[in-house]
Motif scaffolding. Structure first.
Motif, mmCIF file in Angstrom:
data_model
loop_
_atom_site.group_PDB
_atom_site.id
_atom_site.type_symbol
_atom_site.label_atom_id
_atom_site.label_comp_id
_atom_site.label_asym_id
_atom_site.label_seq_id
_atom_site.Cartn_x
_atom_site.Cartn_y
_atom_site.Cartn_z
ATOM 1 N N ASP A 131 1.248 -1.250 -0.011
ATOM 2 C CA ASP A 131 -0.351 -0.322 0.174
ATOM 3 C C ASP A 131 1.309 1.417 -0.076
ATOM 4 O OD1 ASP A 131 -3.033 1.332 0.389
ATOM 5 O OD2 ASP A 131 -2.218 2.031 1.878
ATOM 6 N N LEU A 132 1.791 0.878 0.442
ATOM 7 C CA LEU A 132 2.898 2.463 0.967
ATOM 8 C C LEU A 132 3.761 2.804 -0.223
ATOM 9 C CD1 LEU A 132 3.946 2.129 4.358
ATOM 10 C CD2 LEU A 132 2.907 3.485 3.440
ATOM 11 N N ALA A 133 4.071 0.840 -0.877
ATOM 12 C CA ALA A 133 4.760 1.940 -1.924
ATOM 13 C C ALA A 133 3.785 1.840 -3.183
ATOM 14 C CB ALA A 133 5.326 0.091 -2.374
ATOM 15 N N ILE A 134 2.935 1.706 -3.936
ATOM 16 C CA ILE A 134 2.053 2.412 -4.063
ATOM 17 C C ILE A 134 1.816 3.603 -4.272
ATOM 18 C CG2 ILE A 134 -0.589 1.994 -5.192
ATOM 19 C CD1 ILE A 134 -0.149 -1.140 -4.386
ATOM 20 N N GLN A 135 1.632 4.059 -3.295
ATOM 21 C CA GLN A 135 1.042 5.020 -3.138
ATOM 22 C C GLN A 135 2.420 6.503 -3.477
ATOM 23 O OE1 GLN A 135 -1.780 6.102 -2.364
ATOM 24 N NE2 GLN A 135 -1.562 8.585 -2.211
ATOM 25 N N ALA A 136 3.290 5.976 -2.822
ATOM 26 C CA ALA A 136 4.793 6.421 -3.614
ATOM 27 C C ALA A 136 5.267 6.714 -5.141
ATOM 28 C CB ALA A 136 6.559 5.575 -2.841
ATOM 29 N N HIS A 137 4.377 5.102 -6.024
ATOM 30 C CA HIS A 137 4.407 4.964 -7.118
ATOM 31 C C HIS A 137 3.428 5.873 -7.981
ATOM 32 C CE1 HIS A 137 7.079 2.071 -6.374
ATOM 33 N NE2 HIS A 137 8.023 2.173 -7.687
ATOM 34 N N GLY A 138 2.466 6.589 -6.756
ATOM 35 C CA GLY A 138 1.556 7.396 -8.016
ATOM 36 C C GLY A 138 0.477 6.187 -9.065
ATOM 37 N N ALA A 139 -0.350 6.712 -9.768
ATOM 38 C CA ALA A 139 -0.958 5.726 -10.458
ATOM 39 C C ALA A 139 0.090 4.714 -11.292
ATOM 40 C CB ALA A 139 -1.845 6.494 -11.857
ATOM 41 N N ALA A 140 0.854 4.918 -11.734
ATOM 42 C CA ALA A 140 2.028 3.905 -11.518
ATOM 43 C C ALA A 140 2.043 3.050 -10.846
ATOM 44 C CB ALA A 140 3.655 4.654 -12.014
ATOM 45 N N LEU A 191 -0.467 1.466 -10.412
ATOM 46 C CA LEU A 191 -1.706 0.299 -10.250
ATOM 47 C C LEU A 191 -1.398 -0.120 -11.476
ATOM 48 C CD1 LEU A 191 -4.192 3.202 -9.072
ATOM 49 C CD2 LEU A 191 -3.335 1.943 -8.257
ATOM 50 N N SER A 192 -0.625 0.158 -12.086
ATOM 51 C CA SER A 192 -0.518 -0.556 -13.951
ATOM 52 C C SER A 192 0.021 -1.715 -13.637
ATOM 53 C CB SER A 192 -0.275 0.427 -14.457
ATOM 54 O OG SER A 192 2.021 0.959 -14.397
ATOM 55 N N GLN A 193 0.325 -2.313 -14.851
ATOM 56 C CA GLN A 193 0.584 -3.571 -14.929
ATOM 57 C C GLN A 193 2.335 -3.064 -15.528
ATOM 58 O OE1 GLN A 193 -0.180 -1.564 -17.455
ATOM 59 N NE2 GLN A 193 -0.781 -2.514 -19.402
ATOM 60 N N ASP A 194 3.374 -2.231 -15.222
ATOM 61 C CA ASP A 194 4.379 -2.109 -15.441
ATOM 62 C C ASP A 194 5.206 -2.126 -13.845
ATOM 63 O OD1 ASP A 194 3.893 -0.918 -17.672
ATOM 64 O OD2 ASP A 194 3.713 1.563 -17.554
ATOM 65 N N PHE A 195 4.224 -2.197 -13.316
ATOM 66 C CA PHE A 195 5.348 -2.880 -11.891
ATOM 67 C C PHE A 195 4.786 -3.662 -11.421
ATOM 68 C CE2 PHE A 195 6.274 2.131 -12.916
ATOM 69 C CZ PHE A 195 7.411 1.729 -12.287
ATOM 70 N N PRO A 196 4.957 -4.964 -10.203
ATOM 71 C CA PRO A 196 4.344 -6.112 -9.893
ATOM 72 C C PRO A 196 3.386 -5.407 -9.014
ATOM 73 C CG PRO A 196 7.047 -5.801 -8.792
ATOM 74 C CD PRO A 196 6.748 -4.190 -10.158
ATOM 75 N N LEU A 197 3.502 -4.462 -8.345
ATOM 76 C CA LEU A 197 3.199 -3.984 -7.497
ATOM 77 C C LEU A 197 1.498 -4.403 -7.221
ATOM 78 C CD1 LEU A 197 4.314 -0.826 -6.203
ATOM 79 C CD2 LEU A 197 5.130 -2.529 -5.477
ATOM 80 N N ALA A 198 1.037 -3.830 -8.344
ATOM 81 C CA ALA A 198 -0.571 -4.222 -8.365
ATOM 82 C C ALA A 198 -1.011 -5.951 -8.674
ATOM 83 C CB ALA A 198 -1.513 -3.964 -9.248
#
Length: 432
Positions: free
Chosen positions: A359-368, A370-377
């Protein structure tokens, strides 16, 4: 790695090999794997060729079937604790690395069932090809109509008729059922619903995937992910007929078997989650220290809240790792049943820790984020799933509370002894 747990030189060497394999082979193959899965109906008929290449390399490196503990002659001779340290490394690449090592669920749990409870014939027919990576499997317990976190609620019927069992039931979230390589199911159902012990009503039976009456209805999605080609499927069993020889360990032992199966498996999930959390933190650090990512004139890491989040994640990951290693060590020393309290604590804490980190990492990435460009989602979907899979948080919390509250009388007796001793000291003029 912490040094308070004993890790053999052999395991340390395996760790070095595995780190190199995951970093230089598995992680670069992630995108290739996803592209090779296929689209449409082909997602359920296509096996990514890159996986077979990775499996071949893992075999050549001696990184194969690492999960089966040293109590089994079929395994590589590692303890659960040692495997936990390797499982974390696989967790950095959860879609690719575990399968490349033939260490992915549900096959690991099913192989352990066959290794522990299977007859020689069952082992030869199913365990050998599973351990060779020639086939895959599914474990069918969760049902669509009942709360399946309590296995005594299972309603699928297993009725003996002559020399066969007739199985009828409606399952879902059956991981691996969508895979074209899935050749065998282990099916949990009730063979003796009237038994006075609710823990002796269940049995586990082997059902080949091509048995008439077995229908894979549809793949389920997890936050939109279908996890093809393995999937998590809705499956119906309609008058499915298998020989009596397909029973595992004997009638009425289903509950016992799954308890033994789930203990180590939960630790495998937890340690992979630690690996996911470590990669999450790495991903976040790379983002917030990137000179091109600035807000209000400063690199993200220079903002106090962001820096504090990084520190918070590091503390929680380290604490969660120690909890999992302690649980794995307890399994080695006291078996899964003796480690139930430690397993419950890890099963609750680790997915929540991973979820908070994401959750914190996603927040630090902003909209990115939530995307398929990172493994976070995708990681987030997996983390949230773990808080339900293999028993929801509430079940483990209830179990843990029961263990703790059982100590009530013992604690009261200790307090009485302390009070008695205090009064003795006072009566003696404070002389010890």
């Amino acid at each position: 790695m912490t040094s308070i747990f004993e890790i053999s030189p052999r395991c340390q060497e395996l760790r070095k090999k595995l780190i190199d394999f995951v970093e230089n082979d598995c992680l670069p193959a992630e995108e290739i794997y996803e592209n090779q899965v296929g689209t449409g109906d082909k997602r359920w008929t296509t096996t990514p060729p890159i996986m077979e290449e990775l499996k071949a390399k893992a075999k050549s490196l001696g990184l194969w079937n690492l999960f089966l503990s040293k109590s089994y002659p079929e395994g590589p001779g590692l303890t659960n604790l040692e495997y936990a340290t390797l499982c974390e490394i696989c967790g950095r690449c959860p879609r690719v690395a575990p399968e490349a090592l033939n260490c992915s669920a549900p096959d690991t749990g099913n192989m352990e069932v066959f290794a522990k409870y299977g007859t020689p014939e069952q082992k030869q027919k199913y365990l050998v090809p599973l351990m060779n990576g020639e086939i895959r499997s599914a474990f069918a317990m969760t049902e669509i109509a009942v709360s399946s976190s309590d296995a005594t609620n299972i309603e699928t019927s297993i009725e003996r008729v002559g020399d066969h069992y007739i199985i009828n039931g409606h399952k879902w979230w059956i991981s691996g059922a969508g895979d074209p390589r899935c050749k065998v199911y282990l099916v949990m159902g009730k063979s003796d619903p009237n038994n006075e012990s609710k823990y002796r009503q269940q049995s586990l039976v082997i059902v080949p995937s091509d048995t008439p009456g077995l229908e894979v209805v549809r793949p389920m999605t997890v936050f939109g992910y279908d996890d093809a080609p393995e999937g998590h499927c809705e499956v119906k069993f309609t008058n499915v007929k298998v020989p009596v020889s397909n029973i595992v360990a004997g009638e009425g032992r289903g509950f016992e078997i799954i308890q033994g199966r789930l203990g180590p498996g939960r630790i495998h999930h937890c340690m992979r989650a630690i690996g996911m959390a470590e990669r999450t933190l790495d991903t976040m650090i790379a983002r917030v220290t990137d000179p091109s990512r600035r807000t209000f004139g400063r690199v993200l890491a220079r903002h106090g809240t962001v820096a504090a989040d990084v520190a918070k994640i590091r503390i929680e990951i380290n604490a969660a790792r120690l909890m999992v290693l302690a649980a794995a060590d307890k399994i080695d020393k006291s078996n899964a049943k003796g480690a139930m309290r430690d397993i419950a604590m890890a099963k609750v804490m680790v997915p929540q820790t991973l979820q908070r980190a994401l959750d914190l990492a996603i927040q630090a990435h902003g909209a990115a984020g939530l995307s398929q460009d990172f493994p976070l989602a995708r990681f987030y979907a997996g983390a949230r799933t773990l808080r339900i899979a293999d028993g929801p948080d509430e079940v483990h919390m209830q179990q843990l509370a029961r263990f703790e509250l059982m100590r009530g009388e013992e604690i009261r007796e200790k307090n009485k002894a302390i009070e008695t001793r205090r009064n003795q000291i006072i009566d003696n003029g404070s002389k010890l």
